[in-house]
Design a protein around this motif. Structure first.
Motif, PDB file in Angstrom:
ATOM      1  N   ASN A 101       0.827  -1.222   0.000  1.00 55.22           N
ATOM      2  CA  ASN A 101       0.000   0.000   0.000  1.00 55.22           C
ATOM      3  C   ASN A 101       0.854   1.262   0.000  1.00 55.22           C
ATOM      4  O   ASN A 101       0.684   2.134   0.845  1.00 55.22           O
ATOM      5  N   VAL A 102       1.760   1.342  -0.938  1.00 53.38           N
ATOM      6  CA  VAL A 102       2.638   2.511  -0.994  1.00 53.38           C
ATOM      7  C   VAL A 102       1.802   3.764  -1.296  1.00 53.38           C
ATOM      8  O   VAL A 102       0.760   3.685  -1.939  1.00 53.38           O
ATOM      9  N   GLY A 103       2.240   4.888  -0.766  1.00 51.02           N
ATOM     10  CA  GLY A 103       1.527   6.132  -1.024  1.00 51.02           C
ATOM     11  C   GLY A 103       2.497   7.269  -1.246  1.00 51.02           C
ATOM     12  O   GLY A 103       3.660   7.181  -0.871  1.00 51.02           O
ATOM     13  N   PHE A 104       1.994   8.333  -1.884  1.00 50.54           N
ATOM     14  CA  PHE A 104       2.842   9.508  -2.131  1.00 50.54           C
ATOM     15  C   PHE A 104       2.066  10.762  -1.766  1.00 50.54           C
ATOM     16  O   PHE A 104       0.867  10.707  -1.535  1.00 50.54           O
ATOM     17  N   TYR A 105       2.781  11.879  -1.728  1.00 47.57           N
ATOM     18  CA  TYR A 105       2.118  13.146  -1.417  1.00 47.57           C
ATOM     19  C   TYR A 105       1.249  13.539  -2.584  1.00 47.57           C
ATOM     20  O   TYR A 105       1.740  13.783  -3.679  1.00 47.57           O
ATOM     21  N   LEU A 115       1.630  16.767  -4.715  1.00 48.84           N
ATOM     22  CA  LEU A 115       2.870  16.963  -5.467  1.00 48.84           C
ATOM     23  C   LEU A 115       2.813  16.119  -6.736  1.00 48.84           C
ATOM     24  O   LEU A 115       2.093  15.133  -6.800  1.00 48.84           O
ATOM     25  N   TYR A 122      11.854  14.712  -3.800  1.00 51.46           N
ATOM     26  CA  TYR A 122      11.897  14.717  -2.332  1.00 51.46           C
ATOM     27  C   TYR A 122      12.712  13.516  -1.835  1.00 51.46           C
ATOM     28  O   TYR A 122      13.556  13.638  -0.941  1.00 51.46           O
ATOM     29  N   ILE A 123      12.477  12.367  -2.459  1.00 53.70           N
ATOM     30  CA  ILE A 123      13.208  11.168  -2.040  1.00 53.70           C
ATOM     31  C   ILE A 123      14.702  11.303  -2.330  1.00 53.70           C
ATOM     32  O   ILE A 123      15.537  10.945  -1.503  1.00 53.70           O
ATOM     33  N   LEU A 160      16.158  13.410   0.343  1.00 52.76           N
ATOM     34  CA  LEU A 160      16.327  12.672   1.597  1.00 52.76           C
ATOM     35  C   LEU A 160      17.549  11.758   1.529  1.00 52.76           C
ATOM     36  O   LEU A 160      18.135  11.407   2.547  1.00 52.76           O
ATOM     37  N   ALA A 179      10.529   4.996  -7.155  1.00 50.10           N
ATOM     38  CA  ALA A 179      11.076   5.606  -5.940  1.00 50.10           C
ATOM     39  C   ALA A 179      12.172   4.737  -5.320  1.00 50.10           C
ATOM     40  O   ALA A 179      13.103   5.250  -4.711  1.00 50.10           O
TER      41      ALA A 179
END
Lengths: 312, 310
Positions: free
Chosen positions: B85-89, B92, B100-101, B104, B148
């Motif tokens: 269940n991956v999610g992103f902003y 954006l 962003y990744i 980081l 990602a």
């Protein structure tokens, strides 16, 4: 840039770009402007203050039915903190972004530190602009430049405001960590707000009257005791702490809170206190407010560090 | 041989229940390893411990020699993780999320923008790179999730249920991307799933976990022989004419354990691949082999057989 910095900037852009922030900001600016405007229409109220501190009146004087700016901040300010914090972590969880972020090479605390800092800076920027608007309006209506004593008092009051709203921000963040669902977090935060700003008065009164009943005919000692208990309980509430700081800092004639005997004030010179003396009166409250904010943040920190990351 | 993932006696206890119970697992460089098991068997918990996101109760995990519990940052630098269940902003764009990744991961921005372009191309999201992620379908999100994991140029990629809840076409795309990652980019992949035929198609080796324990591990073929055949090989043959003499002859071949006949089909169980000897016997007994093959094991059979026996 360190991981905290990256998260901090991301959260800042999120806050400043969000509709939520825009609405809040407009409401607050309008409130600030209208309160300051009404105070300027009612300049005779300002004469309560020593003349060299007239500008401070824009923050504490109330015009007619409208309460003062200080009251607005202590009453509705918590909502700003809560709105900025209540979904900090729970939204990351429900969106599924938390595991994406934490599987990058960042320490887990960077996320919560970055978010808290970003919230605090947002609050600081928000209030800096309102304070400047009010100051500007004040200078414009009064027609003279503020003196250093006024500016330093307003500066201290500004710091207290940021810490006070910061407390509600960290409370919101704490609930966003404790509750998986954003709605539970929001509701609990609002409940705390209602409790600390409405119910604490009633509870303090009830308990004080139970412990030290005040009969119709009584001695000053009994009233003083009753009052001491009531005030002691009220001090749990950050709203009370903030109101006392605001009163002492913004009104240089205030020398003490609560029950004062006439013997204590006899021979008192009605001159305004210097800032350091005013601060002495509310130093415990100031420290208390900072400690409350830090405790809230520390608890969030500890809970978050030990929590499972799994999104289900 | 160098193992890049070493899991030793890994145990995790939640509220007195052993979610992971003494797991030992080795993954070698460049392979696609399928991590299988029913829901709640301990797959995700094992993966989280592999990334240092959960602390093991006992045992240790090493990824490229780094202890994942004590040194999670080093592990996370070289490992890409696609969570379930991956999610992103959502507000954006795909590109901003990936940027962003990379930030980081402290990847310098001049390097990251070309890398982002490259991975978006690989997962086929380049046309929608500047659309807000909120408008993405489940399958697109999953592919963005894979992108990602790739932007940080990982050595190991962990995919947790990458094809769950995705339509067949989307599944096909994702499996192709994974195969590409493994074969062309030479990335080691740990793939957790319970969708068996997909795993069988792309994995070099599999491990089955059940109730917190690894029950069997090896290539699909090895696992199949172990679980279904009880260590034997099944041979199926079709002959032009079935006669009793032929049956007797086959039974007499050394290594044949059992022969079953139905119509002109023969099912022969033996301890090794005896196709040559069997065809010879068929011809010598006046018949012709029309078909003779060893039986393939499908993961579904293995799985069903294994969990039915429990």
């Amino acid at each position: 840039m360190s991981a905290i910095g990256v998260i901090f900037w991301k959260e800042m852009t999120d806050y400043f770009g969000s509709r939520r922030f825009l609405i809040l900001f407009i409401i607050i600016c309008l409130t600030g402007i209208s309160v300051a405007y009404l105070a300027s229409q009612n300049l005779q109220n300002l004469s309560l203050l020593p003349v060299e501190f007239t500008l401070l009146g824009f923050f504490i004087s109330s015009a007619g039915a409208l309460p003062s700016f200080t009251f607005f901040v202590s009453f509705f300010g918590p909502l700003i903190g809560i709105i900025l914090g209540f979904d900090a972590i729970s939204a990351e969880r429900s969106r599924g972004t938390i595991s994406v972020v934490l599987s990058q090479p960042v320490f887990r605390d960077s996320l919560i530190n970055g978010k808290f800092l970003a919230g605090l800076v947002t609050i600081a920027v928000m209030f800096a602009s309102i304070f400047l608007i009010i100051l500007g309006l004040g200078v414009w209506t009064l027609g003279f430049v503020p003196n250093l004593a006024e500016i330093s008092r307003i500066g201290v009051y500004y710091l207290a405001t940021v810490v006070y709203i910061g407390f509600w921000l960290s409370l919101g963040i704490l609930f966003s960590i404790l509750f998986r669902r954003t709605s539970s977090s929001a509701l609990t935060s609002i409940m705390m707000w209602i409790f600390f700003t409405f119910f604490i008065y009633m509870i303090a009164n009830v308990i004080a009257d139970q412990v030290v009943p005040v009969p119709a005919v009584t001695t000053p000692e009994v009233i003083a005791k009753n009052e001491a208990i009531r005030r002691g309980i009220m001090r749990i509430s950050p709203a009370t702490l903030f109101e006392q700081i605001a009163t002492a800092v913004l009104n240089p004639s205030v020398r003490a809170f609560g029950f004062v005997t006439s013997a204590q004030i006899s021979g008192l010179l009605p001159t305004p206190l210097p800032l350091a003396q005013s601060l002495m009166i509310v130093w415990p409250e100031f420290v208390g407010l900072i400690v409350l904010m830090l405790i809230c943040f520390a608890v969030s920190y500890v809970v978050f560090m030990r929590q499972e990351i799994r999104s289900v | 041989m160098d193992w890049i993932v070493e899991i030793n006696e890994l145990t995790k206890v939640y509220n007195g229940v052993k979610a992971v119970d003494g797991v030992n697992l080795r993954i070698k460089e460049g392979e696609i390893f399928g991590f299988l098991g029913p829901n709640g068997a301990g797959k995700t918990t094992t993966i989280l411990m592999l990334l240092g996101l959960t602390e093991p109760t006992s045992g240790e995990v090493k990824v490229f020699g780094y202890n994942a519990t004590r040194n999670p940052l080093e592990v996370k630098k070289i490992t890409g993780y696609l969570p379930e269940n991956v999610g992103f902003y959502e507000d954006l764009t795909a590109r901003e999320n990936l940027a962003y990744i990379t930030r980081l991961n402290r990847i310098p921005s001049e390097k990251s923008s070309t890398k982002i372009e490259e991975v978006l191309q690989l997962v086929g999201l380049l046309e929608v790179a500047d659309k807000e992620v909120g408008t993405f379908s489940r399958g697109m999100l999953q592919r963005l999730g894979i992108a990602a994991t790739l932007v940080k140029e990982p050595k190991l990629v962990i995919l947790d249920e990458p094809t769950l809840g995705i339509d067949p076409e989307g599944v096909e795309q994702i499996l192709n991307i994974i195969t590409k990652m493994g074969k062309e980019e030479k990335i080691t992949i740990l793939l957790s799933s319970h969708l068996l035929h997909q795993v069988q198609r792309i994995c070099d080796r599999i491990g089955i976990i059940s109730q917190g324990k690894i029950v069997v591990e090896g290539s699909v073929d090895e696992v199949g022989r172990k679980v279904i055949g009880g260590g034997t090989t099944q041979i199926q043959a079709q002959v032009s004419e079935l006669n009793p003499a032929l049956l007797e002859a086959i039974k007499k071949i050394k290594g044949v354990e059992e022969v079953e006949a139905s119509g002109n089909f023969l099912n022969i169980r033996c301890n090794k691949d005896l196709r040559l000897e069997i065809s010879k016997a068929i011809v010598e007994n006046g018949s012709f082999p029309l078909l003779i093959k060893t039986q393939d094991y499908t993961l579904e059979e293995i799985y069903v057989r294994y969990f039915r026996e429990r």
